[in-house]
Scaffold this motif. Structure first.
Motif, PDB file in Angstrom:
ATOM      1  N   GLN A 167       0.705  -1.242  -0.057  1.00 19.74           N
ATOM      2  CA  GLN A 167      -0.251   0.136  -0.069  1.00 19.74           C
ATOM      3  C   GLN A 167       0.279   1.187  -0.502  1.00 19.74           C
ATOM      4  O   GLN A 167       0.578   2.127  -0.072  1.00 19.74           O
ATOM      5  N   GLU A 168       2.186   0.996   0.449  1.00 18.77           N
ATOM      6  CA  GLU A 168       2.896   2.361   0.847  1.00 18.77           C
ATOM      7  C   GLU A 168       3.225   2.359  -0.965  1.00 18.77           C
ATOM      8  O   GLU A 168       3.505   3.823  -1.031  1.00 18.77           O
ATOM      9  N   LEU A 169       4.031   1.472  -1.511  1.00 20.12           N
ATOM     10  CA  LEU A 169       4.118   1.940  -2.490  1.00 20.12           C
ATOM     11  C   LEU A 169       3.112   1.977  -3.971  1.00 20.12           C
ATOM     12  O   LEU A 169       3.959   3.106  -4.571  1.00 20.12           O
ATOM     13  N   VAL A 170       1.792   2.000  -3.447  1.00 22.03           N
ATOM     14  CA  VAL A 170       0.653   2.220  -4.613  1.00 22.03           C
ATOM     15  C   VAL A 170       0.863   3.733  -4.542  1.00 22.03           C
ATOM     16  O   VAL A 170       1.033   4.274  -5.059  1.00 22.03           O
ATOM     17  N   THR A 171       0.639   3.963  -2.837  1.00 21.40           N
ATOM     18  CA  THR A 171      -0.054   5.262  -2.633  1.00 21.40           C
ATOM     19  C   THR A 171       1.832   5.989  -3.217  1.00 21.40           C
ATOM     20  O   THR A 171       1.409   7.524  -3.360  1.00 21.40           O
ATOM     21  N   ARG A 172       2.803   5.930  -2.893  1.00 17.81           N
ATOM     22  CA  ARG A 172       3.402   6.649  -3.179  1.00 17.81           C
ATOM     23  C   ARG A 172       4.545   6.906  -4.435  1.00 17.81           C
ATOM     24  O   ARG A 172       4.742   8.618  -4.911  1.00 17.81           O
ATOM     25  N   TYR A 173       4.082   5.579  -5.233  1.00 16.41           N
ATOM     26  CA  TYR A 173       4.169   5.948  -6.984  1.00 16.41           C
ATOM     27  C   TYR A 173       3.521   5.830  -7.359  1.00 16.41           C
ATOM     28  O   TYR A 173       3.267   6.924  -8.686  1.00 16.41           O
ATOM     29  N   ALA A 174       2.135   5.437  -7.705  1.00 16.67           N
ATOM     30  CA  ALA A 174       0.686   5.485  -8.273  1.00 16.67           C
ATOM     31  C   ALA A 174       0.624   7.235  -8.287  1.00 16.67           C
ATOM     32  O   ALA A 174       0.103   7.757  -9.323  1.00 16.67           O
ATOM     33  N   TRP A 175       0.129   7.441  -7.004  1.00 14.83           N
ATOM     34  CA  TRP A 175      -0.841   8.242  -6.585  1.00 14.83           C
ATOM     35  C   TRP A 175       0.272   9.099  -5.917  1.00 14.83           C
ATOM     36  O   TRP A 175      -0.119  11.088  -6.963  1.00 14.83           O
ATOM     37  N   GLY A 176       1.589   9.444  -5.900  1.00 17.18           N
ATOM     38  CA  GLY A 176       2.555  10.269  -5.789  1.00 17.18           C
ATOM     39  C   GLY A 176       3.146  10.668  -6.709  1.00 17.18           C
ATOM     40  O   GLY A 176       4.404  11.838  -6.690  1.00 17.18           O
ATOM     41  N   GLU A 177       3.691   9.870  -7.892  1.00 19.82           N
ATOM     42  CA  GLU A 177       4.393  10.508  -8.506  1.00 19.82           C
ATOM     43  C   GLU A 177       3.449  10.351 -10.481  1.00 19.82           C
ATOM     44  O   GLU A 177       3.473  11.254 -10.871  1.00 19.82           O
TER      45      GLU A 177
END
Length: 421
Positions: free
Chosen positions: A330-340
């Motif tokens: 979930q941290e990966l999804v939030t940072r990469y998909a949504w934050g980038e």
């Protein structure tokens, strides 16, 4: 901004702001009293009351437009009273431009208006159905049942105000309220503040008023019996008296040379805390060259964008099910998909929603289609446009995949675009 003045030209200026869906006429019954002491400046929100339909993206932008208008008129310091979103504008100005605001009254206002999901869904309903659902339900949101039954002419006036509002500007105002949240900043409001609320307000009621009073130093609470959300309309005399008393006592104690001392007011003055004017805000320090965001900053940005697109309810549900096994994903999804990716400026969110819907259908990942159909509606796509996306996808990705997608999207669209009963 569209505006008008009432009162003596040499009197200090009192700015009063309207609620969403109303015009400056919601304050008509306060003008005879207030204009005896102040030069009252009323304004309309974009697309309201015949004002130009140039939508504002945020409460801060509304405040900036108001200040630009006042600057053009030579008004530097003023008192401010606002209802609902009009109150939000005043609170924002008191936070960002405290040297401009002499005294503040927040009427039927809140540091956060409901939830972001509620206001974004209201925008979806208006985009799909027009303003009629909002107009039809306005009386029950704005007035007590007894007042609505006894004053049919005022009820019809209220309905017509909403009907004649520009839908795009109304939707933009809903988005602005969805993003508005000053709960953590209330302690920085340093101007004399009155928080006024109708005792029967079901929109921003006494609970929200008490949150404002608890957070704003030395703020006072005024509870108006027999009034709902539009207390200035429903109980005009009580509201006029409270505003008169508040602004008279507050400005008499403001030692700034920019505000003349007001004439004596015969109404008994409530005890008040001495007010020391806030100093001018120092110029911002020079901004260093931009640096790449850190992983933590990308995560924070991603969490913000994810909530704006998918909604608080969806994100809260996902977070509630995360455990030690899934939290890194979930941290990966939030940072990469949504934050980038979702945070990049190369495409707007409407376009990203079109691409996402197409990709989900083509790949057969229908488990995410409901959430992203809801997100597409929030990002500005209409049901008709979503239908076109799915029809286009059917040609290139296959009829069975598109057929299953239509079933998922149809259910979501019905849930999101059906006005409340």
């Amino acid at each position: 901004m569209q505006y008008r003045f009432d009162g003596p030209e040499d009197a200090p200026v009192l700015v009063i702001g309207p609620s969403l869906g109303t015009t400056w006429h919601m304050w008509d019954r306060q003008i005879p009293e207030l204009s005896q002491h102040w030069r009252v400046f009323r304004y309309d929100l974009p697309g309201h009351g015949g004002a130009p339909a140039h939508a504002a993206a945020s409460v801060a932008e509304l405040g900036d437009r108001l200040l630009a208008t006042l600057d053009g008129l030579g008004v530097q310091r003023f008192g401010y009273a606002g209802c609902s979103i009009g109150g939000a504008v005043g609170a924002d100005l008191a936070l960002r431009h405290p040297h401009r605001v002499a005294s503040l009254a927040l009427v039927a206002s809140s540091p956060r208006f409901g939830t972001a999901d509620e206001f974004r869904r209201r925008g979806v309903i208006v985009r799909t159905n027009g303003l009629e659902p909002m107009a039809r339900t306005a009386p029950e949101r704005w007035f007590t049942p007894g007042f609505a039954a006894a004053q049919p002419a005022i009820v019809e006036w209220a309905v017509q105000m909403v009907r004649t509002t520009d839908p795009g500007c109304y939707i933009a105002a809903c988005e602005a309220l969805a993003a508005f949240d000053i709960r953590a900043a209330l302690g920085r409001i340093g101007v004399p503040t009155l928080v006024l609320v109708g005792a029967e307000d079901q929109v921003t009621g006494p609970a929200e008023a008490r949150t404002l009073v608890a957070g704003i130093p030395d703020a006072r609470l005024a509870l108006v019996p027999g009034a709902s959300h539009l207390a200035p309309v429903e109980q005009p005399a009580a509201v006029s008296d409270l505003l008169l008393m508040h602004f008279s006592t507050a400005w008499q104690q403001d030692t700034s040379a920019a505000i003349p001392v007001l004439p004596h007011v015969t109404a008994p003055a409530a005890p008040s805390t001495p007010f020391v004017p806030v100093a001018e805000i120092a110029p911002a320090a020079a901004t260093p060259d931009a640096v790449a965001p850190t992983p933590d900053e990308r995560y924070e940005q991603g969490a913000k964008v994810r909530r704006e697109v998918l909604g608080d309810a969806h994100v809260d549900a996902v977070n509630a099910t995360a455990d030690v096994f899934t939290e890194d994903f979930q941290e990966l999804v939030t940072r990469y998909a949504w934050g980038e990716v979702w945070s990049r400026e190369g495409l707007d969110r409407r376009t990203r929603s079109v691409i996402t819907l197409t990709a989900l259908v083509t790949s057969g990942h229908l488990e995410g289609l409901a959430a992203h159909t809801r997100a597409a509606l929030r990002n500005g796509l209409t049901p008709a446009e979503i239908k076109e996306v799915l029809l286009q996808t059917a040609v290139y990705s296959g009829i069975p995949a598109a057929g299953a997608a239509f079933a998922v999207a149809q259910k979501v669209i019905q849930e999101e675009t059906t006005p409340p009963a």
